[in-house]
Design a protein around this motif. Sequence first.
Motif, PDB file in Angstrom:
ATOM      1  N   SER A   5       0.762  -1.328  -0.117  1.00 50.77           N
ATOM      2  CA  SER A   5       0.084   0.059   0.057  1.00 50.77           C
ATOM      3  C   SER A   5       0.658   1.234  -0.063  1.00 50.77           C
ATOM      4  O   SER A   5       0.275   2.285   0.091  1.00 50.77           O
ATOM      5  N   GLY A   6       2.241   1.099  -0.122  1.00 52.27           N
ATOM      6  CA  GLY A   6       3.013   2.596  -0.120  1.00 52.27           C
ATOM      7  C   GLY A   6       3.080   3.206   1.186  1.00 52.27           C
ATOM      8  O   GLY A   6       2.987   2.450   2.295  1.00 52.27           O
ATOM      9  N   ALA A  46       9.540   1.520   6.044  1.00 55.98           N
ATOM     10  CA  ALA A  46       9.249   1.006   7.488  1.00 55.98           C
ATOM     11  C   ALA A  46       8.160   0.046   7.800  1.00 55.98           C
ATOM     12  O   ALA A  46       7.396  -0.023   8.648  1.00 55.98           O
ATOM     13  N   THR A  47       7.856  -1.095   6.877  1.00 57.74           N
ATOM     14  CA  THR A  47       7.099  -1.955   6.781  1.00 57.74           C
ATOM     15  C   THR A  47       7.757  -3.393   7.214  1.00 57.74           C
ATOM     16  O   THR A  47       8.870  -3.890   6.661  1.00 57.74           O
ATOM     17  N   ILE A  48       7.012  -4.267   7.750  1.00 52.91           N
ATOM     18  CA  ILE A  48       7.695  -5.685   8.166  1.00 52.91           C
ATOM     19  C   ILE A  48       7.465  -6.433   6.747  1.00 52.91           C
ATOM     20  O   ILE A  48       8.370  -7.433   6.318  1.00 52.91           O
ATOM     21  N   MET A  49       6.282  -6.305   6.138  1.00 55.83           N
ATOM     22  CA  MET A  49       6.102  -7.002   4.793  1.00 55.83           C
ATOM     23  C   MET A  49       7.416  -6.946   3.812  1.00 55.83           C
ATOM     24  O   MET A  49       7.678  -7.898   3.119  1.00 55.83           O
ATOM     25  N   PHE A  63       8.451   1.640  14.739  1.00 53.67           N
ATOM     26  CA  PHE A  63       8.646   1.185  15.840  1.00 53.67           C
ATOM     27  C   PHE A  63       8.051  -0.251  15.966  1.00 53.67           C
ATOM     28  O   PHE A  63       8.644  -0.892  16.765  1.00 53.67           O
ATOM     29  N   ASP A  64       7.316  -0.435  15.255  1.00 56.24           N
ATOM     30  CA  ASP A  64       6.412  -1.620  15.068  1.00 56.24           C
ATOM     31  C   ASP A  64       7.544  -2.731  14.444  1.00 56.24           C
ATOM     32  O   ASP A  64       7.554  -3.763  14.763  1.00 56.24           O
ATOM     33  N   CYS A  82      10.700  -2.340  14.517  1.00 56.86           N
ATOM     34  CA  CYS A  82      11.706  -2.553  15.424  1.00 56.86           C
ATOM     35  C   CYS A  82      11.153  -3.741  16.346  1.00 56.86           C
ATOM     36  O   CYS A  82      12.062  -4.706  16.643  1.00 56.86           O
ATOM     37  N   SER A  83      10.018  -3.547  17.063  1.00 54.94           N
ATOM     38  CA  SER A  83       9.840  -4.528  18.136  1.00 54.94           C
ATOM     39  C   SER A  83       9.442  -5.743  17.382  1.00 54.94           C
ATOM     40  O   SER A  83       9.745  -6.864  18.114  1.00 54.94           O
ATOM     41  N   VAL A  84       8.916  -5.924  16.239  1.00 52.28           N
ATOM     42  CA  VAL A  84       8.749  -7.240  15.936  1.00 52.28           C
ATOM     43  C   VAL A  84      10.071  -7.897  15.749  1.00 52.28           C
ATOM     44  O   VAL A  84      10.288  -9.127  15.819  1.00 52.28           O
ATOM     45  N   HIS A  85      11.094  -6.992  14.920  1.00 49.57           N
ATOM     46  CA  HIS A  85      12.647  -7.650  14.869  1.00 49.57           C
ATOM     47  C   HIS A  85      12.963  -8.081  16.130  1.00 49.57           C
ATOM     48  O   HIS A  85      13.674  -9.109  16.108  1.00 49.57           O
ATOM     49  N   GLY A  86      12.784  -7.275  17.231  1.00 49.44           N
ATOM     50  CA  GLY A  86      13.424  -7.552  18.525  1.00 49.44           C
ATOM     51  C   GLY A  86      12.759  -9.088  18.955  1.00 49.44           C
ATOM     52  O   GLY A  86      13.346  -9.744  19.270  1.00 49.44           O
ATOM     53  N   VAL A  87      11.379  -9.187  18.701  1.00 50.56           N
ATOM     54  CA  VAL A  87      10.915 -10.515  19.022  1.00 50.56           C
ATOM     55  C   VAL A  87      11.436 -11.601  18.047  1.00 50.56           C
ATOM     56  O   VAL A  87      11.921 -12.727  18.677  1.00 50.56           O
TER      57      VAL A  87
END
Lengths: 101, 805
Positions: free
Chosen positions: B15-16, B52-55, B573-574, B576-581
């Motif tokens: 979704s850009g 800035a996306t996890i996908m 920040f999401d 970051c935290s997902v990668h932290g997990v």
Amino acid sequence: MLFGHRGANQPVVDLKTKKVYMSSQNHSYEVDEPSLQGTSLQVRFRNVNDDTVEGLMHEDLPIFTTQYHPEANPGPIESSLLFNDFLQMINDYSGREKAYA
Amino acid sequence: MPKDDTIQTILVIGSGPIVIGQAAEFDYAGTQACLALKEEGYKVILVNNNPATIMTDDMNADAVYFEPLTVDVLEKIISKEKPDGLLATLGGQTGLNLAYQLDDAGILEKYKVKLLGTPIDSIKKGEDRELFRELMFEIGEPVPDSTIVHTLEEALAFADKIGFPIIVRPAYTLGGTGGGIADSLDTFKELVRGGLQESPITQCLIERSIAGYKEVEYEVMRDGNNTCITICNMENIDPVGIHTGDSIVVAPSQTLSDDEFQMLRAASIKIISALGIIGGCNIQFALDPNSKQYYLIEVNPRVSRSSALASKATGYPIARIAAKLAVGYDLSELINPVTKSTYSSFEPALDYVAVKFPRWPFDKFTTADRKLGTQMKATGEVMALHRSFEGGVQKAVDSLELKTIGLQLSSLKNKTVPELWGKLAEKSDERIFVIFEMLRKGVTIEEIHEATAIDYFFLKSFASLIQSEMEIEAKAIDQVTREELQTYKEKGFSDRYLASVWKVSEMEVRAHRKSLDITAVYKTVDTCAAEFESHTNYHYSTYFGENEQQKTDKKKVLMIGSGPIRIGQGIEFDYCSVHGVYALQDENVETIMINNNPETVSTDFATADRLYFEPLTLEYVLNVIEAEDIKDVIVQFGGQTAINLAKGLEEYGVNLLGTSFDTLDQLEDRDRFYQLLQKLDIPHVPGSMANGEEQLIAHAEAIGYPVLLRPSYVIGGQGMEIIRSKESLLNRMANGTALVYPVLIDSYIPGKEAEIDLIADGNDVYIPIIAEHIEKAGVHSGDSMALLPAQSLTDDIKDKNDPLC
């Protein structure tokens, strides 16, 4: 059954049409499927989650049954179509012309 | 039907960049979809340009293209990668519009790419106002009197016929961009002109306003066998007239009878079947509170913001299932991933309520127009789960990180009743707090209902909360009985609020509460209200009933999330935290996530080993820490939200992994920061701190104008101002919002700005890259364009920077 089926979100499959829809259920007992052997009854409806019998139909006679609540009060109204089937059956099998026609 | 084996490679469109109306929820949906497709053995090609996306991580797709989301670029990618399938219904409006354009341009046909899931015709019928209205007439579903216009003249002719108020909705725009309600000819003209311009096909729907009706949404799914299920319904507390993205929403609906519920549910199923959607769809209704008359407001033939909310509110992973439906599966063939024993063809049962509260950017943009309408203005949202609506509202308000104590917004405290009436009429983001304040000051719910058309059920719940506030105020901490305190906690009153009323510290309330044996219990979100055994580790706290959470004695770490998306604190920040997990899971550490943003990947219960959906305040975080018996906490991935908790956590004896509070404070507190720099002999911008007006003037003089003023501990430069002379400083002190002391004063140097991101383990430092800003210093780094790697810095300057780290 251990806990029975409760609630307005029970998925049922109609084996005749292969359609799956939600139904309103509140029962603690089920039809023991092997007991159908040797009768002219077939399974028409099943609960998708545990595959239990939710309704039968007769091979020759205009009979069908449900273990759940197609009248759905409260509950989802998809199975109201069964009432149309039922009325259709009455018309088809009444053995005479419409009485008031 | 089982999955489609004629397809090997699937192109997924993201979704850009984040825009209002299209935020992190599509990262969540896209990530789920990519994982679901990979799970089925497909090769996934992803196009998205949001870093800035996890996908966009390479673990989620076989190839990731960071390219502009345009037809030309997509054609090039299609010709190179030769996908046989395209999944576009999970990339928000952007993905949908591109699928539409690719089809229109004949590209899908040329390269033999099959559009998966919802067919193009369905998308058109759902999105094109005219086609949609035709279809609704055909199947007998009511839509408000309206017409489609392409010119202002057509619009004026219609307005003549039906009179005001009239709603203007531009076609194919995001979050109602360019739309609004017109009460007069002038605003109407303005809206239509703007709307036609915003719409990519110069088309607007103008319709009779049904403001005042209840607004109810249904999340529906359908498979290729025409099995339709509703995941949940949601009711907007605000009646029709305020965009659903700006409304406070509760799931499931609270004020509908079974008849009304089933009527709208049956209509939803009829509509999704008529449209022929395969996958998820969101349908919005307006229901007359005084009759059973209803109207369709809108259909989104795709996964939407509401789908993310519905997924988190019920535990049913809509995007993941939608992706599987798109490749051919039926709902009754897919196992419900939550229970792992039942099938996905069922409707979730909720034994709790979910309350969604939007987060607006008006704390940053103080001069923006705060009036809410049909155009979405919120940047993010929070969700709260609780056993009661009252408790849910309290938790949601606590999650917002606004300047509230309990349900009171401090800026409204001293307003008189007439002033509050004026505020209420503005229909701003603060109106719910205005209602609370009015109830406190004796305005009746009848009067408020008359003015706002908010249902009595909600107003009575608000009034009961205010009633409890008064009871609490009449008590002192040593007088309150166990039963009373239990009731207050059940209604969601925070320790912090109780402490402020009883004039004691929050920790005293906490200690007293625990001495009375009143502690939070944790319930499970399992999609089936405990009908079946479930395998989720998705919890929320309440004070009713028994504890369902089981603690483990594995080595575990709590990860604190970053709360709602706002300006300066987005999904990075999401990320970051997902990668932290993920990193901790690789090390075989049990991960526990606490967060309250329903749009994100971090609050997908499949991400961390356990998820707690809670406000990010000291009380709720400590409760989880105690219930789970956690020793170690990571705050550095949760943005300023988590950093703000660091001090309280450390004082309570929690071990912060990584950077300690003292170090954080040394960096955040300018005075300490400058001392550190001086000690390390690093030059810094001349600056100092002022504790009052006189000091401010004196220090500004000493440093020399222009100066930069800012408060400590803020996100994204909130309240930062450049002052160019003594006159403007005096002027600033006399006007505008009051300055909060201490204020930091820096000399303002319009030089080159560069940033270094680095990682350090205590001994060694690694610098992956230096970024150079195109704008001069003074434009916030989040707002400036940056080049990586730095282009114009000489090696000499770069080397100079290295030892500084």
